[in-house]
Scaffold this motif. Structure first.
Motif, PDB file in Angstrom:
ATOM      1  N   GLY A 220       0.784  -1.228   0.000  1.00 42.56           N
ATOM      2  CA  GLY A 220       0.000   0.000   0.000  1.00 42.56           C
ATOM      3  C   GLY A 220       0.817   1.278   0.000  1.00 42.56           C
ATOM      4  N   THR A 221       2.143   1.160   0.101  1.00 45.06           N
ATOM      5  CA  THR A 221       2.999   2.355   0.122  1.00 45.06           C
ATOM      6  C   THR A 221       3.044   3.018  -1.252  1.00 45.06           C
ATOM      7  OG1 THR A 221       4.430   1.268   1.732  1.00 45.06           O
ATOM      8  CG2 THR A 221       5.343   3.199   0.609  1.00 45.06           C
ATOM      9  N   LYS A 222       2.899   4.337  -1.273  1.00 42.89           N
ATOM     10  CA  LYS A 222       3.149   5.075  -2.514  1.00 42.89           C
ATOM     11  C   LYS A 222       4.658   5.129  -2.700  1.00 42.89           C
ATOM     12  CE  LYS A 222      -0.877   8.114  -2.651  1.00 42.89           C
ATOM     13  NZ  LYS A 222      -1.402   9.438  -2.252  1.00 42.89           N
TER      14      LYS A 222
ATOM     15  N   GLN B  45       6.243   8.726  -7.590  1.00 39.42           N
ATOM     16  CA  GLN B  45       5.277   9.357  -8.483  1.00 39.42           C
ATOM     17  C   GLN B  45       5.790   9.303  -9.913  1.00 39.42           C
ATOM     18  OE1 GLN B  45       4.249  13.400  -7.367  1.00 39.42           O
ATOM     19  NE2 GLN B  45       3.132  13.680  -9.255  1.00 39.42           N
TER      20      GLN B  45
ATOM     21  N   ALA C   7       3.763  -4.289  -7.816  1.00 34.42           N
ATOM     22  CA  ALA C   7       3.250  -2.937  -7.617  1.00 34.42           C
ATOM     23  C   ALA C   7       2.185  -2.654  -8.671  1.00 34.42           C
ATOM     24  CB  ALA C   7       4.377  -1.922  -7.708  1.00 34.42           C
TER      25      ALA C   7
ATOM     26  N   TRP D 150       0.745   7.434  -9.241  1.00 34.79           N
ATOM     27  CA  TRP D 150       1.662   6.848  -8.259  1.00 34.79           C
ATOM     28  C   TRP D 150       1.896   5.384  -8.563  1.00 34.79           C
ATOM     29  CZ3 TRP D 150       4.193   9.499  -4.518  1.00 34.79           C
ATOM     30  CH2 TRP D 150       3.706  10.771  -4.179  1.00 34.79           C
TER      31      TRP D 150
ATOM     32  N   VAL E 143       2.345   2.125  -6.554  1.00 36.46           N
ATOM     33  CA  VAL E 143       2.000   1.741  -5.186  1.00 36.46           C
ATOM     34  C   VAL E 143       2.294   0.249  -4.997  1.00 36.46           C
ATOM     35  CG1 VAL E 143       0.074   1.563  -3.552  1.00 36.46           C
ATOM     36  CG2 VAL E 143       0.204   3.516  -5.111  1.00 36.46           C
TER      37      VAL E 143
END
Ligand SMILES: [Zn+2]
Length: 137
Positions: free
Chosen positions: A26-28, A31, A79, A89, A91
């Motif tokens: 769940g981490t961004k 970008q 991801a 993003w 993620v």
């Protein structure tokens, strides 16, 4: 080239994006950045790094400062991309361990246009190479 959590280095198929630290699900991660161009204008901005933002805008991520462009395609990625109002993003879809290559699925259009002609070189496709070609990419 690094950010706090990723580094660009050589992978089996050219440059790739790798985790420097364990990244929780769940981490961004990073970008996808670049020049914002009108969708009608994408004919002039041909290339592999066009990323659709929404109905009107596309991001041209060809700049080398856009580290996200180094994330390779995989048919079994760790991801995914998430598009918010005006940002894209990458993620973490699951926990990614330090040293792992970060990959996401580029989507059908890109796959058919740029990957299929030469054959997909992702880990999943390579592991089924010896079987009849019925990859579900
Ligand atoms: Zn593949």
């Amino acid at each position: 080239m690094t950010s706090e959590i990723v580094i660009v280095k050589r992978s089996e198929i050219g440059l790739g994006l790798f985790a420097l630290i364990d990244i929780p699900k769940g981490t961004k991660i990073i970008q996808y950045t670049g020049e914002r161009i009108r969708k009608d204008d994408t004919e002039r901005h041909k290339g592999r790094y066009l990323f659709t933002l929404n109905d009107k805008w596309t991001i041209d991520g060809k700049s080398r400062t856009n580290l996200a462009r180094y994330a390779n395609h995989s048919c079994r990625p760790n991801a995914e991309t998430i598009t918010t109002v005006n940002k894209i993003w990458i993620v973490a879809k699951r926990k990614i361990k330090a040293g792992e290559e970060i990959t996401y699925n580029y989507g059908k259009t890109y796959f058919n246009q740029f990957i299929k002609p030469n054959g997909c070189k992702c880990v999943k496709c390579k592991s089924v190479k010896l079987q009849p070609v019925t990859s579900k990419c």
